[in-house]
Design a protein around this motif. Structure first.
Motif, short mmCIF file in Angstrom:
data_model
loop_
_atom_site.label_atom_id
_atom_site.label_comp_id
_atom_site.label_asym_id
_atom_site.label_seq_id
_atom_site.Cartn_x
_atom_site.Cartn_y
_atom_site.Cartn_z
N GLY A 43 0.82 -1.21 0.00
CA GLY A 43 0.00 0.00 0.00
C GLY A 43 0.85 1.26 0.00
O GLY A 43 0.57 2.21 -0.74
N THR A 44 1.90 1.27 0.79
CA THR A 44 2.78 2.43 0.84
C THR A 44 3.51 2.62 -0.48
O THR A 44 3.56 3.73 -1.01
N SER A 45 4.04 1.53 -1.03
CA SER A 45 4.78 1.66 -2.29
C SER A 45 3.85 2.05 -3.43
O SER A 45 4.25 2.79 -4.33
N GLY A 46 2.60 1.60 -3.40
CA GLY A 46 1.64 2.03 -4.41
C GLY A 46 1.26 3.48 -4.25
O GLY A 46 1.14 4.23 -5.22
N GLY A 47 1.09 3.91 -3.02
CA GLY A 47 0.78 5.31 -2.76
C GLY A 47 1.90 6.23 -3.18
O GLY A 47 1.66 7.35 -3.65
N GLU A 48 3.13 5.79 -3.03
CA GLU A 48 4.29 6.61 -3.40
C GLU A 48 4.35 6.89 -4.89
O GLU A 48 5.01 7.85 -5.30
N ILE A 49 3.70 6.07 -5.70
CA ILE A 49 3.76 6.26 -7.15
C ILE A 49 3.20 7.64 -7.52
O ILE A 49 3.81 8.38 -8.28
N ARG A 50 2.06 8.00 -6.97
CA ARG A 50 1.45 9.29 -7.32
C ARG A 50 1.53 10.31 -6.19
O ARG A 50 1.37 11.50 -6.42
N HIS A 51 1.76 9.87 -4.99
CA HIS A 51 1.85 10.79 -3.85
C HIS A 51 3.31 10.98 -3.48
O HIS A 51 3.83 10.32 -2.58
N THR A 52 3.96 11.89 -4.18
CA THR A 52 5.39 12.10 -3.97
C THR A 52 5.70 12.59 -2.56
O THR A 52 6.82 12.40 -2.08
N GLU A 53 4.71 13.17 -1.88
CA GLU A 53 4.96 13.70 -0.54
C GLU A 53 5.20 12.62 0.51
O GLU A 53 5.72 12.91 1.58
N ILE A 54 4.85 11.35 0.21
CA ILE A 54 5.08 10.30 1.20
C ILE A 54 6.33 9.48 0.90
O ILE A 54 6.66 8.57 1.64
N ARG A 55 7.01 9.81 -0.16
CA ARG A 55 8.26 9.10 -0.48
C ARG A 55 9.31 9.44 0.56
O ARG A 55 9.36 10.54 1.11
N VAL A 72 10.42 13.01 2.55
CA VAL A 72 10.43 13.16 4.01
C VAL A 72 11.81 13.62 4.46
O VAL A 72 11.94 14.51 5.31
N ASN A 73 12.87 13.03 3.88
CA ASN A 73 14.24 13.43 4.24
C ASN A 73 14.52 14.87 3.84
O ASN A 73 15.17 15.59 4.58
N GLN A 74 14.03 15.30 2.67
CA GLN A 74 14.23 16.68 2.23
C GLN A 74 13.52 17.65 3.16
O GLN A 74 14.07 18.69 3.52
N ASN A 75 12.31 17.30 3.59
CA ASN A 75 11.58 18.17 4.51
C ASN A 75 12.26 18.23 5.86
O ASN A 75 12.28 19.27 6.50
N SER A 76 12.83 17.14 6.31
CA SER A 76 13.55 17.12 7.59
C SER A 76 14.77 18.00 7.53
O SER A 76 15.08 18.74 8.46
N ASN A 77 15.49 17.91 6.41
CA ASN A 77 16.69 18.73 6.25
C ASN A 77 16.33 20.21 6.13
O ASN A 77 17.03 21.06 6.64
N ALA A 78 15.24 20.52 5.46
CA ALA A 78 14.81 21.90 5.30
C ALA A 78 14.30 22.47 6.63
O ALA A 78 14.42 23.66 6.89
N ALA A 79 13.74 21.64 7.46
CA ALA A 79 13.18 22.10 8.74
C ALA A 79 14.25 22.42 9.76
O ALA A 79 14.03 23.21 10.67
N SER A 80 15.43 21.82 9.63
CA SER A 80 16.49 22.09 10.58
C SER A 80 17.58 22.90 9.89
O SER A 80 18.43 22.35 9.20
N PRO A 81 17.56 24.22 10.07
CA PRO A 81 18.55 25.06 9.40
C PRO A 81 19.95 24.78 9.94
O PRO A 81 20.15 24.56 11.13
N LYS A 82 20.88 24.79 9.02
CA LYS A 82 22.27 24.54 9.39
C LYS A 82 23.04 25.85 9.31
O LYS A 82 23.02 26.54 8.31
N SER A 83 23.69 26.15 10.36
CA SER A 83 24.49 27.37 10.42
C SER A 83 25.95 26.98 10.58
O SER A 83 26.28 26.08 11.32
N GLU A 84 26.79 27.71 9.87
CA GLU A 84 28.21 27.39 9.95
C GLU A 84 28.84 27.96 11.22
O GLU A 84 29.83 27.47 11.68
#
Length: 165
Positions: A133-145, A149-161
């Motif tokens: 079900g998850t792999s089928g949903g990922e075909i058209r629902h790119t937001e659950i891939r 999720v990893n991109q959103n996690s990285n964007a949510a935690s700002p990195k400062s030098e």
């Protein structure tokens, strides 16, 4: 109506039917109710029949969506491989459920054994159903891939030098 639409219509019942069937069967085993167990067996048999329809429309659905942007062959191949494993387990579950139904109707001494065996097979089927079900949903629902999720996690935690505290 094309194969992708048909696939979307029939592919949910093997998943939902198996989950509901397992819950009902556990209740039937707990309450030692033959009629509750038989209800679960019927659900498993119907889920196996719908699996045939889902598998037969899957190839046509693949042909329709595989060249769409953001889909790709890899994600469809992953879904197809998981679906084939799930289908094998559901076909087995359907056959063993027919046997369980017959043993219940005939009050066979092995009826209890089959109910426990079917619980085990159904548990494996439910595990696989979540993957399919998850792999089928990922075909058209790119937001659950996972990469989304990893991109959103990285964007949510700002990195400062210069993290000076």
């Amino acid at each position: 109506m094309n194969d992708a639409h048909l696939h979307m219509l029939v592919n949910h019942f093997p998943i939902v039917g198996t989950i509901l069937g397992l819950i009902i069967l556990i209740g039937g085993v707990y309450f030692r109710s033959i009629s509750i167990k038989n209800t679960a067996y019927f659900l498993f048999i119907i889920a196996a029949v719908f699996t045939v329809f889902s598998m037969s429309t899957g190839e046509g659905a693949e042909e329709i969506v595989e060249d769409m942007p953001t889909i790709g062959h890899e994600i469809i191949h992953n879904h197809e491989e998981l679906a084939e494993k799930f289908a094998i387990v559901l076909y087995l579950l359907g056959v063993v459920s027919v046997i369980g139904l017959i043993t219940n109707i005939r009050n066979h001494p092995k009826a209890t054994f089959f109910s426990y065996a079917i619980v085990a097979i159904a548990a494996v089927a439910v595990f696989l159903s979540t993957k399919v079900g998850t792999s089928g949903g990922e075909i058209r629902h790119t937001e659950i891939r996972s990469e989304a999720v990893n991109q959103n996690s990285n964007a949510a935690s700002p990195k400062s030098e210069n993290n000076e505290y």
